[in-house]
Design an enzyme around this catalytic site. Structure first.
Site, PDB file in Angstrom:
ATOM      1  CB  VAL A   1     -54.226  -3.262  16.316  1.00  0.00           C
ATOM      2  CG1 VAL A   1     -53.508  -3.669  15.040  1.00  0.00           C
ATOM      3  CG2 VAL A   1     -53.341  -3.538  17.525  1.00  0.00           C
ATOM      4  CE1 TYR A   2     -61.224  -1.788  11.239  1.00  0.00           C
ATOM      5  CE2 TYR A   2     -61.844   0.142  12.526  1.00  0.00           C
ATOM      6  CZ  TYR A   2     -62.002  -0.651  11.404  1.00  0.00           C
ATOM      7  OH  TYR A   2     -62.933  -0.304  10.452  1.00  0.00           O
ATOM      8  CB  ALA A   3     -57.643   3.126  16.024  1.00  0.00           C
TER       9      ALA A   3
ATOM     10  CB  SER B   1     -54.978  -0.784  10.467  1.00  0.00           C
ATOM     11  OG  SER B   1     -56.379  -0.799  10.712  1.00  0.00           O
TER      12      SER B   1
END
Length: 266
Positions: free
Chosen positions: A153-155, A157
């Site tokens: 999810v960080y990637a 974003s």
């Protein structure tokens, strides 16, 4: 924009990490600093620490809340004036496999890392357009260029930030506006945010990263990637078979295992 002296610089997540260091650096260059952060105590501490360096203003803002962003932007404009330089730096990370994420993990990460830079920029860009002068620096990540387990999810974003940020740059160019846009894609930075990460590629020094970002703004650089090898990620993905890229990045470089012992900032 080569000179920061006399400019108003707003930094989100400016009370800690590279946000705080960048704040110090712009003050040393004669700029007026505006800090947005969710931590009121940290803001006060930074304002006291920077009191002799120049004008520093602090606002407690939850950048994941669009209404709070809108209201805070209006207050800044009323209290201080037009923001000349915006550095979208605030961010969070959740170090889990995707199926372990809660709905809140997903929405909060996307709200802070992806939506907030766009919504905040939307508040200050019209003034920059009217005066035909301004600068926007968006802190993305090398994770926005390469997939990695336990940070899906960080990637996602950060991929979003890179796509939006560079599209914004092209729009300003197409409109012939004197508004610069820099997109920053650093590797892991030693600020505490990625505590527990193990990597054969050296973790970046926050002071050096902050200095390079400010220099990139002064020199109107389009992309700033750290370390230099990050520049070759897209090229490598384009010419190498996926299985070979995965083998080299995952097995040889060990990138796909860097988050195995992630603990994050306490």
């Amino acid at each position: 924009m080569s000179v920061l002296k006399g400019k108003r610089v707003l930094i989100t997540g400016g009370a800690s990490g590279i946000g705080k260091i960048m704040g110090r650096l712009v003050l040393e260059r004669g700029a007026e600093l505006i800090i947005w952060d969710i931590n009121t105590i940290k803001i006060e501490e930074v304002q006291n620490e920077f009191s002799e360096l120049g004008k520093t203003h602090g606002y407690t803002v939850d950048v994941s809340n669009p209404e709070q962003v809108k209201n805070s932007a209006a207050i800044v404009k009323s209290d201080i004036g037009i923001v000349d330089i915006l550095i979208n730096n605030a961010g969070i990370v959740v170090g889990k496999y995707f199926h372990e994420h809660s709905l809140q993990d997903i929405t909060k990460t996307m709200d802070i890392n992806s939506n907030a830079p766009m919504i905040i920029t939307q508040q200050f860009l019209p003034d920059m357009l009217n005066q035909n002068s301004g600068y926007i620096c968006n802190i993305a990540s090398s994770a926005g260029l390469i997939s990695n387990p336990k940070m899906s999810v960080y990637a996602a974003s950060k991929w979003a930030v890179i796509g939006w940020s560079d599209s914004l740059r092209l729009e300003m160019k197409q409109l012939k506006k004197n508004i610069g846009v820099t997109t920053v894609t650093p590797y892991y930075i030693n600020t505490g945010m990625f505590d527990g990460v193990k990597s054969i590629i050296p973790i970046l020094n926050p002071e050096k990263v902050a200095k390079k970002i400010i220099r990139a703004i002064e020199r109107n650089r389009i992309f700033l990637s750290m370390p230099w090898s990050v520049h070759f990620v897209r090229f490598s993905q384009g010419i190498l078979p996926i299985w070979f890229f995965d083998w080299f990045v995952g097995r040889v470089m060990g990138i796909y295992k860097t988050m195995e012992h992630f603990t994050g900032r306490k």
